[in-house]
Motif scaffolding. Structure first.
Motif, PDB file in Angstrom:
ATOM      1  N   ASP A  58       4.647 -35.023 104.447  1.00 11.95           N
ATOM      2  CA  ASP A  58       4.723 -33.786 103.662  1.00 11.95           C
ATOM      3  C   ASP A  58       6.023 -33.679 102.870  1.00 11.95           C
ATOM      4  O   ASP A  58       6.187 -32.758 102.075  1.00 11.95           O
ATOM      5  CB  ASP A  58       4.631 -32.567 104.591  1.00 11.95           C
ATOM      6  CG  ASP A  58       3.257 -32.410 105.214  1.00 11.95           C
ATOM      7  OD1 ASP A  58       2.258 -32.763 104.557  1.00 11.95           O
ATOM      8  OD2 ASP A  58       3.183 -31.939 106.364  1.00 11.95           O
ATOM      9  N   GLU A  90      11.411 -31.786  98.809  1.00 15.30           N
ATOM     10  CA  GLU A  90      10.557 -30.635  99.107  1.00 15.30           C
ATOM     11  C   GLU A  90       9.588 -31.016 100.214  1.00 15.30           C
ATOM     12  O   GLU A  90       8.973 -32.076 100.171  1.00 15.30           O
ATOM     13  CB  GLU A  90       9.776 -30.204  97.870  1.00 15.30           C
ATOM     14  CG  GLU A  90       8.824 -29.057  98.141  1.00 15.30           C
ATOM     15  CD  GLU A  90       7.919 -28.713  96.973  1.00 15.30           C
ATOM     16  OE1 GLU A  90       7.160 -27.743  97.099  1.00 15.30           O
ATOM     17  OE2 GLU A  90       7.961 -29.421  95.944  1.00 15.30           O
ATOM     18  N   ASN A  91       9.483 -30.146 101.208  1.00 17.86           N
ATOM     19  CA  ASN A  91       8.433 -30.281 102.202  1.00 17.86           C
ATOM     20  C   ASN A  91       7.350 -29.294 101.796  1.00 17.86           C
ATOM     21  O   ASN A  91       7.556 -28.079 101.859  1.00 17.86           O
ATOM     22  CB  ASN A  91       8.948 -29.987 103.612  1.00 17.86           C
ATOM     23  CG  ASN A  91       7.871 -30.182 104.654  1.00 17.86           C
ATOM     24  OD1 ASN A  91       6.794 -29.599 104.568  1.00 17.86           O
ATOM     25  ND2 ASN A  91       8.160 -31.017 105.647  1.00 17.86           N
ATOM     26  N   ARG A  93       4.510 -28.550 103.143  1.00 14.90           N
ATOM     27  CA  ARG A  93       3.969 -27.737 104.235  1.00 14.90           C
ATOM     28  C   ARG A  93       4.889 -26.561 104.550  1.00 14.90           C
ATOM     29  O   ARG A  93       4.437 -25.438 104.756  1.00 14.90           O
ATOM     30  CB  ARG A  93       3.755 -28.603 105.477  1.00 14.90           C
ATOM     31  CG  ARG A  93       3.217 -27.866 106.690  1.00 14.90           C
ATOM     32  CD  ARG A  93       3.027 -28.795 107.885  1.00 14.90           C
ATOM     33  NE  ARG A  93       4.174 -29.652 108.141  1.00 14.90           N
ATOM     34  CZ  ARG A  93       5.283 -29.276 108.786  1.00 14.90           C
ATOM     35  NH1 ARG A  93       5.392 -28.041 109.237  1.00 14.90           N
ATOM     36  NH2 ARG A  93       6.278 -30.122 108.983  1.00 14.90           N
ATOM     37  N   LEU A  94       6.208 -26.822 104.578  1.00 15.06           N
ATOM     38  CA  LEU A  94       7.181 -25.772 104.896  1.00 15.06           C
ATOM     39  C   LEU A  94       7.495 -24.871 103.709  1.00 15.06           C
ATOM     40  O   LEU A  94       8.117 -23.826 103.869  1.00 15.06           O
ATOM     41  CB  LEU A  94       8.484 -26.411 105.383  1.00 15.06           C
ATOM     42  CG  LEU A  94       8.404 -27.258 106.644  1.00 15.06           C
ATOM     43  CD1 LEU A  94       9.750 -27.910 106.922  1.00 15.06           C
ATOM     44  CD2 LEU A  94       7.951 -26.414 107.827  1.00 15.06           C
ATOM     45  N   GLN A  95       7.101 -25.309 102.506  1.00 11.89           N
ATOM     46  CA  GLN A  95       7.417 -24.593 101.265  1.00 11.89           C
ATOM     47  C   GLN A  95       8.922 -24.382 101.127  1.00 11.89           C
ATOM     48  O   GLN A  95       9.405 -23.319 100.729  1.00 11.89           O
ATOM     49  CB  GLN A  95       6.661 -23.266 101.190  1.00 11.89           C
ATOM     50  CG  GLN A  95       5.166 -23.454 101.173  1.00 11.89           C
ATOM     51  CD  GLN A  95       4.410 -22.170 100.938  1.00 11.89           C
ATOM     52  OE1 GLN A  95       4.913 -21.219 100.344  1.00 11.89           O
ATOM     53  NE2 GLN A  95       3.186 -22.130 101.397  1.00 11.89           N
ATOM     54  N   LEU A  96       9.658 -25.453 101.487  1.00 11.88           N
ATOM     55  CA  LEU A  96      11.115 -25.422 101.434  1.00 11.88           C
ATOM     56  C   LEU A  96      11.605 -26.700 100.769  1.00 11.88           C
ATOM     57  O   LEU A  96      11.064 -27.781 101.013  1.00 11.88           O
ATOM     58  CB  LEU A  96      11.684 -25.324 102.859  1.00 11.88           C
ATOM     59  CG  LEU A  96      13.209 -25.278 102.990  1.00 11.88           C
ATOM     60  CD1 LEU A  96      13.775 -24.015 102.327  1.00 11.88           C
ATOM     61  CD2 LEU A  96      13.600 -25.332 104.469  1.00 11.88           C
ATOM     62  N   VAL A 136      11.778 -18.357 102.194  1.00 14.04           N
ATOM     63  CA  VAL A 136      11.300 -18.559 103.558  1.00 14.04           C
ATOM     64  C   VAL A 136      12.502 -18.457 104.494  1.00 14.04           C
ATOM     65  O   VAL A 136      13.645 -18.661 104.082  1.00 14.04           O
ATOM     66  CB  VAL A 136      10.585 -19.928 103.738  1.00 14.04           C
ATOM     67  CG1 VAL A 136       9.343 -20.010 102.869  1.00 14.04           C
ATOM     68  CG2 VAL A 136      11.522 -21.080 103.431  1.00 14.04           C
ATOM     69  N   ILE A 138      15.165 -19.465 107.259  1.00 12.62           N
ATOM     70  CA  ILE A 138      15.849 -20.698 107.659  1.00 12.62           C
ATOM     71  C   ILE A 138      16.719 -20.368 108.858  1.00 12.62           C
ATOM     72  O   ILE A 138      17.434 -19.363 108.859  1.00 12.62           O
ATOM     73  CB  ILE A 138      16.713 -21.244 106.500  1.00 12.62           C
ATOM     74  CG1 ILE A 138      15.846 -21.592 105.293  1.00 12.62           C
ATOM     75  CG2 ILE A 138      17.512 -22.471 106.948  1.00 12.62           C
ATOM     76  CD1 ILE A 138      16.629 -21.938 104.053  1.00 12.62           C
ATOM     77  N   LEU A 156      16.273 -30.167 106.146  1.00  7.17           N
ATOM     78  CA  LEU A 156      14.925 -30.414 105.627  1.00  7.17           C
ATOM     79  C   LEU A 156      14.381 -31.752 106.125  1.00  7.17           C
ATOM     80  O   LEU A 156      13.203 -31.861 106.478  1.00  7.17           O
ATOM     81  CB  LEU A 156      14.934 -30.349 104.104  1.00  7.17           C
ATOM     82  CG  LEU A 156      13.570 -30.300 103.413  1.00  7.17           C
ATOM     83  CD1 LEU A 156      12.723 -29.136 103.927  1.00  7.17           C
ATOM     84  CD2 LEU A 156      13.753 -30.185 101.916  1.00  7.17           C
ATOM     85  N   LYS A 159      13.375 -31.216 109.828  1.00 14.19           N
ATOM     86  CA  LYS A 159      12.140 -30.422 109.920  1.00 14.19           C
ATOM     87  C   LYS A 159      10.925 -31.217 109.450  1.00 14.19           C
ATOM     88  O   LYS A 159       9.798 -30.888 109.801  1.00 14.19           O
ATOM     89  CB  LYS A 159      12.269 -29.133 109.102  1.00 14.19           C
ATOM     90  CG  LYS A 159      13.343 -28.182 109.592  1.00 14.19           C
ATOM     91  CD  LYS A 159      13.056 -27.641 110.967  1.00 14.19           C
ATOM     92  CE  LYS A 159      12.224 -26.403 110.890  1.00 14.19           C
ATOM     93  NZ  LYS A 159      11.969 -25.805 112.205  1.00 14.19           N
ATOM     94  N   SER A 160      11.167 -32.269 108.669  1.00 13.43           N
ATOM     95  CA  SER A 160      10.087 -33.117 108.158  1.00 13.43           C
ATOM     96  C   SER A 160       9.827 -34.333 109.042  1.00 13.43           C
ATOM     97  O   SER A 160       8.980 -35.166 108.725  1.00 13.43           O
ATOM     98  CB  SER A 160      10.434 -33.582 106.737  1.00 13.43           C
ATOM     99  OG  SER A 160      10.618 -32.475 105.876  1.00 13.43           O
TER     100      SER A 160
END
Length: 193
Positions: A58, A90-91, A93-96, A136, A138, A156, A159-160
């Protein structure tokens, strides 16, 4: 010595990573080449395989690369280059997302008439979060585990699913100084990384 055409492919060649052209990315490195960046340390051929796994995740990246500053050895068979870059991540799925500003310090070597990267290390200047689909939450405590210069990028990545396992060089740090001193000592002495 006309350096621009010789080294153009190392710096603009990072587009092969963004485009998933794994064989072309692999060809930028010598077979014994190494790379050390936030989420990967080890042989360059393993980095290419790991990049392919990241490309299927993602987490998406784009690298904007500037022109390098190149210093050659006296015999013209080795060089050290420093290149500024922006890593846009950019992830989905996380929209971050994040923008990470760094510099690659490369040891380049000419073998059998071909220039390739022997060693690539990164120095991190600063990074910021981006919010492609709106703000979002954090976890500030999780982000603060990393040096501010690359905290957004490291957070990021983690988290990925791409952990950052140690502290890396930042602008003006002792680690940056050591990377550059070692690279230029190698250039002067003709020793391999």
């Amino acid at each position: 010595m006309n350096a621009p055409h010789r080294f153009h492919r190392f710096h603009t060649g990072w587009i092969h990573r963004d485009l998933g052209q794994w064989d072309r990315l692999r060809d930028l490195f010598h077979p014994d080449g190494r790379i050390e960046i936030t989420w990967f340390e080890g042989p360059a051929h393993e980095f290419v395989d790991a990049s392919a796994r990241m490309g299927a995740s993602d987490f998406r990246t784009k690298h904007l690369i500037t022109a390098p500053v190149v210093t050659f050895s006296d015999d013209g068979a080795r060089a050290v280059s420093e290149t500024s870059a922006v890593v846009i991540g950019e992830n989905i799925r996380l929209q971050l997302g994040c923008n990470g500003h760094n510099r690659f310090v490369d040891r380049l070597e000419k073998r059998d008439g071909a220039w390739r990267i022997l060693d690539r290390k990164s120095v991190y200047d600063f990074a910021t979060f981006t919010f492609p689909a709106g703000i979002v939450d954090i976890d500030a405590t999780a982000v603060s585990r990393f040096p501010r210069a690359y905290a957004a990028l490291a957070h990021l990545l983690e988290k990925s699913g791409f952990p950052v396992r140690r502290i890396f060089a930042t602008k003006g740090s002792d680690l940056e100084r050591d990377i550059k001193q070692t690279a230029f000592a190698w250039l002067r002495e003709g020793k391999r990384a």
